[in-house]
Design a protein around this motif. Sequence first.
Motif, PDB file in Angstrom:
ATOM      1  N   CYS A 176       0.843  -1.209   0.000  1.00  0.00           N
ATOM      2  CA  CYS A 176       0.000   0.000   0.000  1.00  0.00           C
ATOM      3  C   CYS A 176       0.871   1.249   0.000  1.00  0.00           C
ATOM      4  O   CYS A 176       1.686   1.444   0.906  1.00  0.00           O
ATOM      5  N   GLY A 177       0.695   2.074  -1.020  1.00  0.00           N
ATOM      6  CA  GLY A 177       1.436   3.334  -1.115  1.00  0.00           C
ATOM      7  C   GLY A 177       0.574   4.505  -0.685  1.00  0.00           C
ATOM      8  O   GLY A 177      -0.475   4.348  -0.040  1.00  0.00           O
ATOM      9  N   GLU A 178       1.015   5.688  -1.104  1.00  0.00           N
ATOM     10  CA  GLU A 178       0.377   6.929  -0.655  1.00  0.00           C
ATOM     11  C   GLU A 178      -0.725   7.374  -1.626  1.00  0.00           C
ATOM     12  O   GLU A 178      -1.904   7.276  -1.335  1.00  0.00           O
ATOM     13  N   ALA A 179      -0.302   7.829  -2.786  1.00  0.00           N
ATOM     14  CA  ALA A 179      -1.240   8.373  -3.767  1.00  0.00           C
ATOM     15  C   ALA A 179      -0.585   8.270  -5.136  1.00  0.00           C
ATOM     16  O   ALA A 179       0.639   8.264  -5.238  1.00  0.00           O
ATOM     17  N   PRO A 180      -1.390   8.191  -6.169  1.00  0.00           N
ATOM     18  CA  PRO A 180      -0.799   8.148  -7.504  1.00  0.00           C
ATOM     19  C   PRO A 180       0.014   9.405  -7.780  1.00  0.00           C
ATOM     20  O   PRO A 180      -0.296  10.477  -7.250  1.00  0.00           O
ATOM     21  N   ASP A 183       2.593   9.816 -13.426  1.00  0.00           N
ATOM     22  CA  ASP A 183       2.572   8.657 -14.338  1.00  0.00           C
ATOM     23  C   ASP A 183       1.369   7.762 -14.066  1.00  0.00           C
ATOM     24  O   ASP A 183       0.740   7.244 -14.979  1.00  0.00           O
ATOM     25  N   GLU A 184       1.084   7.596 -12.796  1.00  0.00           N
ATOM     26  CA  GLU A 184      -0.008   6.699 -12.410  1.00  0.00           C
ATOM     27  C   GLU A 184      -1.363   7.265 -12.825  1.00  0.00           C
ATOM     28  O   GLU A 184      -2.222   6.538 -13.322  1.00  0.00           O
ATOM     29  N   GLU A 185      -1.551   8.569 -12.641  1.00  0.00           N
ATOM     30  CA  GLU A 185      -2.860   9.148 -12.984  1.00  0.00           C
ATOM     31  C   GLU A 185      -3.049   9.159 -14.511  1.00  0.00           C
ATOM     32  O   GLU A 185      -4.161   9.175 -14.999  1.00  0.00           O
ATOM     33  N   ILE A 189      -2.959   3.210 -13.188  1.00  0.00           N
ATOM     34  CA  ILE A 189      -2.408   2.019 -12.524  1.00  0.00           C
ATOM     35  C   ILE A 189      -1.402   2.488 -11.473  1.00  0.00           C
ATOM     36  O   ILE A 189      -0.589   3.379 -11.748  1.00  0.00           O
ATOM     37  N   PRO A 190      -1.445   1.899 -10.269  1.00  0.00           N
ATOM     38  CA  PRO A 190      -0.519   2.362  -9.228  1.00  0.00           C
ATOM     39  C   PRO A 190       0.929   1.958  -9.510  1.00  0.00           C
ATOM     40  O   PRO A 190       1.182   0.918 -10.128  1.00  0.00           O
ATOM     41  N   PHE A 191       1.834   2.774  -9.063  1.00  0.00           N
ATOM     42  CA  PHE A 191       3.274   2.477  -9.065  1.00  0.00           C
ATOM     43  C   PHE A 191       3.804   2.051 -10.443  1.00  0.00           C
ATOM     44  O   PHE A 191       4.336   0.961 -10.601  1.00  0.00           O
ATOM     45  N   VAL A 192       3.622   2.928 -11.420  1.00  0.00           N
ATOM     46  CA  VAL A 192       4.217   2.665 -12.731  1.00  0.00           C
ATOM     47  C   VAL A 192       5.318   3.677 -13.064  1.00  0.00           C
ATOM     48  O   VAL A 192       5.964   3.567 -14.089  1.00  0.00           O
ATOM     49  N   GLY A 216      -1.826  -1.267  -4.040  1.00  0.00           N
ATOM     50  CA  GLY A 216      -2.851  -0.221  -3.959  1.00  0.00           C
ATOM     51  C   GLY A 216      -2.281   1.025  -3.310  1.00  0.00           C
ATOM     52  O   GLY A 216      -1.094   1.094  -2.980  1.00  0.00           O
ATOM     53  N   ASN A 217      -3.122   1.986  -3.129  1.00  0.00           N
ATOM     54  CA  ASN A 217      -2.739   3.260  -2.525  1.00  0.00           C
ATOM     55  C   ASN A 217      -3.798   3.702  -1.536  1.00  0.00           C
ATOM     56  O   ASN A 217      -4.970   3.339  -1.664  1.00  0.00           O
ATOM     57  N   ILE A 218      -3.409   4.537  -0.597  1.00  0.00           N
ATOM     58  CA  ILE A 218      -4.393   5.177   0.273  1.00  0.00           C
ATOM     59  C   ILE A 218      -5.358   6.010  -0.586  1.00  0.00           C
ATOM     60  O   ILE A 218      -6.558   5.968  -0.403  1.00  0.00           O
ATOM     61  N   TYR A 297      10.009   1.884   4.394  1.00  0.00           N
ATOM     62  CA  TYR A 297      10.205   3.140   3.664  1.00  0.00           C
ATOM     63  C   TYR A 297       9.476   3.112   2.319  1.00  0.00           C
ATOM     64  O   TYR A 297       9.342   2.065   1.694  1.00  0.00           O
ATOM     65  N   HIS A 298       9.053   4.287   1.890  1.00  0.00           N
ATOM     66  CA  HIS A 298       8.460   4.419   0.560  1.00  0.00           C
ATOM     67  C   HIS A 298       9.592   4.382  -0.464  1.00  0.00           C
ATOM     68  O   HIS A 298      10.667   4.948  -0.233  1.00  0.00           O
ATOM     69  N   PRO A 299       9.379   3.713  -1.611  1.00  0.00           N
ATOM     70  CA  PRO A 299      10.443   3.681  -2.623  1.00  0.00           C
ATOM     71  C   PRO A 299      10.932   5.080  -3.026  1.00  0.00           C
ATOM     72  O   PRO A 299      12.114   5.265  -3.321  1.00  0.00           O
TER      73      PRO A 299
HETATM   74  N1  URA Z   1       3.750   6.672  -5.062  1.00  0.00           N
HETATM   75  C1  URA Z   1       2.717   6.101  -4.429  1.00  0.00           C
HETATM   76  O1  URA Z   1       2.617   6.158  -3.204  1.00  0.00           O
HETATM   77  N2  URA Z   1       1.827   5.466  -5.165  1.00  0.00           N
HETATM   78  C2  URA Z   1       1.913   5.347  -6.479  1.00  0.00           C
HETATM   79  O2  URA Z   1       1.043   4.729  -7.077  1.00  0.00           O
HETATM   80  C3  URA Z   1       3.016   5.929  -7.104  1.00  0.00           C
HETATM   81  C4  URA Z   1       3.930   6.597  -6.386  1.00  0.00           C
END
Ligand code: URA
Length: 339
Positions: A176-180, A183-185, A189-192, A216-218, A297-299
């Motif tokens: 689970c990440g934060e927000a798109p 690139d994602e929006e 698709i999340p995390f592209v 997914g994302n929050i 940690y977040h990438p």
């Molecule tokens: N960072 C996030 O937290 N989510 C994404 O989908 C992309 C970058």
Amino acid sequence: MRERILAVVDELKRRKADGESEIVVSPASVAALRVAASARAGRKSDERPAAAPPVVTAREERPAAPPPIIPAREERPAASRPPPAYAPPPVVTARDEQPQPSYAARVTRPVERAAPPADAKLPPPPIFSLPEGDKLARWEWLRERVVNCPVCNANLNPGKQVVFGHGNIDSPIFFCGEAPGADEEKQGIPFVGKAGQLLVKIISAMGLTREDVYIGNIMNWRPQTGQATGNRPPSEEEMAFCLPYLRAQVDVVRPKVLVALGNTAVTGLLGPDPRRRLGAIRGKWFDFKGTPLMPTYHPSYVLQYGNNTTKRQIWEDMLAVMEKVGMEISDKQRGYFKV
Ligand code: URA
């Protein structure tokens, strides 16, 4: 004044060491600091001018070739876990979500990380029940609901897409990440983007592919900044609105483990705690409504500030995740990123 500025610098250094990658300062505070700094520079030319607050720049978004992505459309073999034991279908409600207080303390460079519109006002978070049916049918119902959510769509950047979770709905691991980001929006698709590419590298070091896990994302939309590049953390209200959708995804996927990537994901999933520091809690197990949760940690943080120690820490967190879900771990894998 000098002591105060040094105290601010110390606090910012401590937060950075704790894993915070973004500090938000109100435009008024930035202006006040600038005035104080220039007054000081003018008054005492022999003294070093007060350091400008170390405001972290927005995460850079660059176009990136998307990794191969297989939407979780077709039914996959059922996971080895017992079927979900809840009936009737869970009522997903966000009424009990706590607002997140910490954003008031997070500050942004006004030019690069515009604050949300002052008049932003969202309706209350959605309340809904997942339908009866098999896992895929429930996931698809939820996906339809989210991509057509009028509030999510009303908050999109112009021409962009709602971003729903993606991947293997039978996966024991849910990232689970934060927000798109930008690139994602664009792709929905999340995390592209850049952070996604690093996440995929981490996943492949675990011996998995992106299609093996659920991501997914929050947030389901990229918080608007009024600009094509740069991101801002979601507001408390934005996160509270989207959380029922994330919780419903966890209810559908029923992973063995949730991996919360970065502070926002941790706060969204565990609730706010102003004393919580990611650097202190990563690597330890928490609980999200019965699902073990590993904060790490977040990438994007690793991309911006990661050193060998950070890389090893995130990897140790992933080793703990692999152990938790019963994956075999080779000696070679255990030794990755050893410092
Ligand atoms: N960072 C996030 O937290 N989510 C994404 O989908 C992309 C970058």
